[in-house]
Design an enzyme around this catalytic site. Structure first.
Site, short mmCIF file in Angstrom:
data_model
loop_
_atom_site.label_atom_id
_atom_site.label_comp_id
_atom_site.label_asym_id
_atom_site.label_seq_id
_atom_site.Cartn_x
_atom_site.Cartn_y
_atom_site.Cartn_z
N ASP A 188 0.84 -1.19 0.00
CA ASP A 188 0.00 0.00 0.00
C ASP A 188 0.88 1.26 0.00
O ASP A 188 1.62 1.52 0.95
CB ASP A 188 -0.90 -0.01 1.24
CG ASP A 188 -1.98 1.06 1.20
OD1 ASP A 188 -1.86 2.00 0.38
OD2 ASP A 188 -2.94 0.95 1.98
N HIS A 248 -3.65 -1.93 -1.15
CA HIS A 248 -4.79 -1.16 -0.66
C HIS A 248 -6.10 -1.71 -1.25
O HIS A 248 -6.19 -1.95 -2.45
CB HIS A 248 -4.61 0.31 -1.08
CG HIS A 248 -5.55 1.25 -0.40
ND1 HIS A 248 -5.30 1.79 0.85
CD2 HIS A 248 -6.76 1.74 -0.79
CE1 HIS A 248 -6.29 2.59 1.18
NE2 HIS A 248 -7.20 2.56 0.22
#
Length: 361
Positions: A170, A201
């Site tokens: 992420d 993410h």
């Protein structure tokens, strides 16, 4: 479980709405579920329903209401652009105040009994952190929360257990940010960070390319563990399991056995490809096949190992040879690990089946 939209009074006047999911029991501890930038969309509502099946009263407030009520976006390019525009116009402090108003409403509901936690994803992960810091909650969980680093000065205000789920890839949570979060909570045994290798993410959303099923299932179990410990509800899983096996193998009563299982049980006996999904199919399997065809000479063995977690009880024979069992009982006894999820949709048999349905944990 049941669900409906309810009104929430804002603390500065006006009213907004929230999606409320209530467990089949009709009451339970509360969870404030905080949205991503896509609004209270189908995925967020499914998360609310899932936690309601786990025994919680879940309220997902519409936090974009001051910009546009009832935003419900998907994950296409145009919808992502629209979601980012809404995020850019959102007053975060005002949204945290709205979280507080929703928390007050949740606590006042007759269905909500006991403690209350906060759970959020992406934008909601940041809001779960801020809600824990600025409003009293009993536990908080943040999935890939964005924009946390500038807010770490408020970490000292968080007095409840908290979990951070961080995808390794992420870009919003690179290693320096994760290290800063860990440093802000240094010495706090009740605050934990989990990093998911290879995940990115949005790993919890099946409709997104980033969906990572193993990470999603593991994160849910960890979230449920902190909520179970801090909020309840508390189940005596070993006692329930003993009752289940007594009814299944000693009393041999299919209907009574089914009563110890969840509303939508799932059983898959891999060796014979038999079982069923749901009360009707599974009752037919138990009543006509499994229970009457299990030899009456079968008994529980002390060699069977049992383990329990926050949402399951498991059984597997330990180092047991087929020669100690009749042919008909060997496949059931030696091939399967049994998991019973309490308050969730499914009950699955055989570890190799556990990844075939998203809810099997």
């Amino acid at each position: 479980m049941t669900s409906r939209w309810i009104d929430i009074p804002a603390d500065d006047g006006g009213r907004f709405q929230g999606y409320l999911a209530v467990p089949a029991s009709g009451s339970g501890p509360g969870i404030l579920l905080l949205q991503e930038i896509f609004g209270v969309n189908a995925h967020l509502r499914s998360v609310a329903d899932l936690y309601a099946e786990d025994g919680y009263v879940v309220l997902a407030p519409d936090l974009f209401w001051r910009l546009e009520p009832r935003v419900d976006l998907g994950y296409g390019e145009a919808e992502v652009a629209r979601a980012r525009d809404l995020l850019g116009r959102l007053d975060i402090d005002r949204a945290v105040a709205d979280c507080g108003a929703a928390l007050t409403t949740l606590r006042r509901l007759p269905e909500c009994r006991g403690k209350v936690g906060a759970l959020g994803f992406c934008l909601g992960g940041r809001l779960a952190y801020l809600t824990a810091a600025r409003h009293h909650v009993d536990a908080a969980v943040s999935y890939y929360g964005t924009g946390l680093e500038p807010l770490l000065g408020e970490a000292g205000a968080i007095r409840c257990p908290m979990v951070f789920h961080c995808p390794e890839k992420d870009r919003h949570l690179p290693p320096p940010v994760r290290e800063a979060i860990a440093a802000a909570f240094a010495g706090r045994d009740d605050v934990r960070m989990f990093v998911y290798p290879g995940a990115d993410h949005g790993f919890n959303v099946p409709a997104r390319a980033a969906y990572d099923k193993p990470a999603s299932l593991m994160a849910h179990s960890r979230s449920l563990a902190v909520f179970r410990q801090a909020l309840g509800p508390h189940f005596d899983l070993p006692a329930l399991w003993e009752r289940h096996t007594e009814l299944e193998f000693a009393t041999r009563d299919a209907r009574a056995t089914m009563a110890t299982m969840v509303a939508e049980p799932y059983v898959n006996h891999i060796p014979t490809m038999t079982g069923g999904v749901g009360q009707d199919d599974l009752h037919r399997f138990y009543a006509n096949h499994f229970i009457p065809k299990t030899p009456r000479c079968c008994s529980a063995s002390p060699m069977t190992s049992r383990s329990t977690g926050c949402c399951r009880a498991s059984r597997r024979p330990a180092a047991m040879s087929r020669s100690r069992w009749s042919r008909s009982s060997a496949s059931a006894a030696t091939s399967c690990t049994t998991s019973t999820s309490i308050g969730t949709r499914r009950r699955c048999w055989c570890r190799s089946a556990c990844w075939t349905r998203r809810g099997c944990r």
